[in-house]
Enzyme design. Sequence first.
Site, PDB file in Angstrom:
ATOM      1  N   SER A   5       0.836  -1.193   0.000  1.00 19.91           N
ATOM      2  CA  SER A   5       0.000   0.000   0.000  1.00 19.91           C
ATOM      3  C   SER A   5       0.873   1.246   0.000  1.00 19.91           C
ATOM      4  O   SER A   5       1.651   1.481   0.936  1.00 19.91           O
ATOM      5  CB  SER A   5      -0.900   0.021   1.232  1.00 19.91           C
ATOM      6  OG  SER A   5      -1.510   1.290   1.328  1.00 19.91           O
ATOM      7  N   HIS A  33      -1.306  -1.165  -4.204  1.00 19.72           N
ATOM      8  CA  HIS A  33      -2.569  -0.742  -3.601  1.00 19.72           C
ATOM      9  C   HIS A  33      -2.525   0.774  -3.392  1.00 19.72           C
ATOM     10  O   HIS A  33      -1.591   1.301  -2.776  1.00 19.72           O
ATOM     11  CB  HIS A  33      -2.729  -1.487  -2.279  1.00 19.72           C
ATOM     12  CG  HIS A  33      -4.018  -1.271  -1.575  1.00 19.72           C
ATOM     13  ND1 HIS A  33      -5.163  -1.988  -1.852  1.00 19.72           N
ATOM     14  CD2 HIS A  33      -4.354  -0.416  -0.581  1.00 19.72           C
ATOM     15  CE1 HIS A  33      -6.143  -1.596  -1.050  1.00 19.72           C
ATOM     16  NE2 HIS A  33      -5.676  -0.631  -0.267  1.00 19.72           N
ATOM     17  N   ASP A  35      -4.621   3.987  -1.984  1.00 18.36           N
ATOM     18  CA  ASP A  35      -5.730   4.375  -1.107  1.00 18.36           C
ATOM     19  C   ASP A  35      -6.209   5.786  -1.430  1.00 18.36           C
ATOM     20  O   ASP A  35      -5.513   6.765  -1.164  1.00 18.36           O
ATOM     21  CB  ASP A  35      -5.290   4.291   0.355  1.00 18.36           C
ATOM     22  CG  ASP A  35      -5.091   2.857   0.797  1.00 18.36           C
ATOM     23  OD1 ASP A  35      -6.069   2.092   0.769  1.00 18.36           O
ATOM     24  OD2 ASP A  35      -3.933   2.496   1.129  1.00 18.36           O
ATOM     25  N   MET A  37      -8.748   8.616  -0.524  1.00 18.93           N
ATOM     26  CA  MET A  37      -9.602   9.047   0.603  1.00 18.93           C
ATOM     27  C   MET A  37     -10.031  10.488   0.380  1.00 18.93           C
ATOM     28  O   MET A  37      -9.241  11.311  -0.082  1.00 18.93           O
ATOM     29  CB  MET A  37      -8.821   8.961   1.912  1.00 18.93           C
ATOM     30  CG  MET A  37      -8.224   7.605   2.194  1.00 18.93           C
ATOM     31  SD  MET A  37      -7.511   7.551   3.850  1.00 18.93           S
ATOM     32  CE  MET A  37      -6.562   6.022   3.756  1.00 18.93           C
ATOM     33  N   HIS A  66      -8.263   1.503  -4.072  1.00 19.91           N
ATOM     34  CA  HIS A  66      -9.216   1.317  -2.957  1.00 19.91           C
ATOM     35  C   HIS A  66      -9.849   2.683  -2.668  1.00 19.91           C
ATOM     36  O   HIS A  66      -9.214   3.554  -2.084  1.00 19.91           O
ATOM     37  CB  HIS A  66      -8.431   0.778  -1.757  1.00 19.91           C
ATOM     38  CG  HIS A  66      -9.246   0.613  -0.514  1.00 19.91           C
ATOM     39  ND1 HIS A  66      -8.673   0.413   0.726  1.00 19.91           N
ATOM     40  CD2 HIS A  66     -10.592   0.617  -0.310  1.00 19.91           C
ATOM     41  CE1 HIS A  66      -9.625   0.297   1.638  1.00 19.91           C
ATOM     42  NE2 HIS A  66     -10.785   0.428   1.051  1.00 19.91           N
ATOM     43  N   MET A  68     -11.981   5.007  -0.765  1.00 20.32           N
ATOM     44  CA  MET A  68     -12.666   5.287   0.499  1.00 20.32           C
ATOM     45  C   MET A  68     -13.290   6.671   0.361  1.00 20.32           C
ATOM     46  O   MET A  68     -12.813   7.661   0.918  1.00 20.32           O
ATOM     47  CB  MET A  68     -11.668   5.216   1.658  1.00 20.32           C
ATOM     48  CG  MET A  68     -11.273   3.788   1.995  1.00 20.32           C
ATOM     49  SD  MET A  68      -9.725   3.687   2.907  1.00 20.32           S
ATOM     50  CE  MET A  68      -8.584   3.715   1.528  1.00 20.32           C
ATOM     51  N   MET A 137     -11.834  -5.312   5.250  1.00 25.71           N
ATOM     52  CA  MET A 137     -11.010  -4.391   6.039  1.00 25.71           C
ATOM     53  C   MET A 137     -10.750  -5.002   7.414  1.00 25.71           C
ATOM     54  O   MET A 137     -11.680  -5.391   8.119  1.00 25.71           O
ATOM     55  CB  MET A 137     -11.723  -3.042   6.211  1.00 25.71           C
ATOM     56  CG  MET A 137     -11.799  -2.194   4.949  1.00 25.71           C
ATOM     57  SD  MET A 137     -10.207  -1.883   4.150  1.00 25.71           S
ATOM     58  CE  MET A 137      -9.316  -1.003   5.435  1.00 25.71           C
ATOM     59  N   ASP A 175      -7.024  -6.052   4.176  1.00 19.25           N
ATOM     60  CA  ASP A 175      -6.340  -4.750   4.220  1.00 19.25           C
ATOM     61  C   ASP A 175      -6.396  -4.192   5.636  1.00 19.25           C
ATOM     62  O   ASP A 175      -7.481  -3.924   6.149  1.00 19.25           O
ATOM     63  CB  ASP A 175      -7.054  -3.805   3.243  1.00 19.25           C
ATOM     64  CG  ASP A 175      -6.386  -2.444   3.134  1.00 19.25           C
ATOM     65  OD1 ASP A 175      -5.283  -2.260   3.683  1.00 19.25           O
ATOM     66  OD2 ASP A 175      -6.991  -1.566   2.473  1.00 19.25           O
TER      67      ASP A 175
END
Length: 228
Positions: A5, A33, A35, A37, A66, A68, A137, A175
């Site tokens: 990540s 990965h 993230d 957000m 991913h 979020m 998660m 994750d």
Amino acid sequence: MIAPSLLSADFARLADEAAAVAGEPGEGADWLHVDVMDAHFVPNLTLGLPVVEALLAATTVPLDCHLMIDDPDRWAIGYAEAGAYNVTVHVEAAKDPVTLAKNLRAAGAKAGLSVKPGTPLEPYLEILRHYDTLLVMSVEPGFGGQSFLPDVLEKVRTARRLVDTGHLTLLVEIDGGINADTIEAAAEAGVDCFVAGSAIYGADDPGRAVQALRERVLGASAHRHWSG
Ligand code: DX5
Ligand code: ZN
């Protein structure tokens, strides 16, 4: 599969950080990965589509995005169209997850569905038939470096059973809090793909850390087969 990540990488040197885990074919990271957000769905703010596009141009490792974010029904498609390999949205945020999965696949991406630690799987089993990956998660989404929540392994076992009996066709991904101490339990529960941020980018040699985690998984899977 191991998916480092980038949340725990140096954001000023993302291309170098991607290269640090790419390794030789078959040895390095399987996915990277990323993230995303938005400071609404989770309290943290990271990066978005322009940075993902820059990363796509800078690495050949498939990107596992991913999201979020709120309103993934509107925003996820851009990541698929840009060329992300797998685009994961949160079931808690998606309004029409079946249409969303169809759109992601039509744009050429794999479709992923993620569940927070407190979200049960059972209400979403029909929806999951439209998805290629399930991201369980094992920390509350939002920040790297948190402690692994072992209770979520029950969901991993359920998903593994449904895949092994042919009721679902998807890859089980985990994750949060994955490191040398927790990865074997996750592997024994039936995880296919392990996301790790601080355990890889917090190590002196991130490439070596990928290999070390993979060796632990291979040891644990051997145990899973022997013990039936
Ligand atoms: C957290 C992110 C994770 C994070 C994991 O919300 O989804 O991908 O990078 O970090 P570690 O491996 O440090 O728990
Ligand atoms: Zn993540």
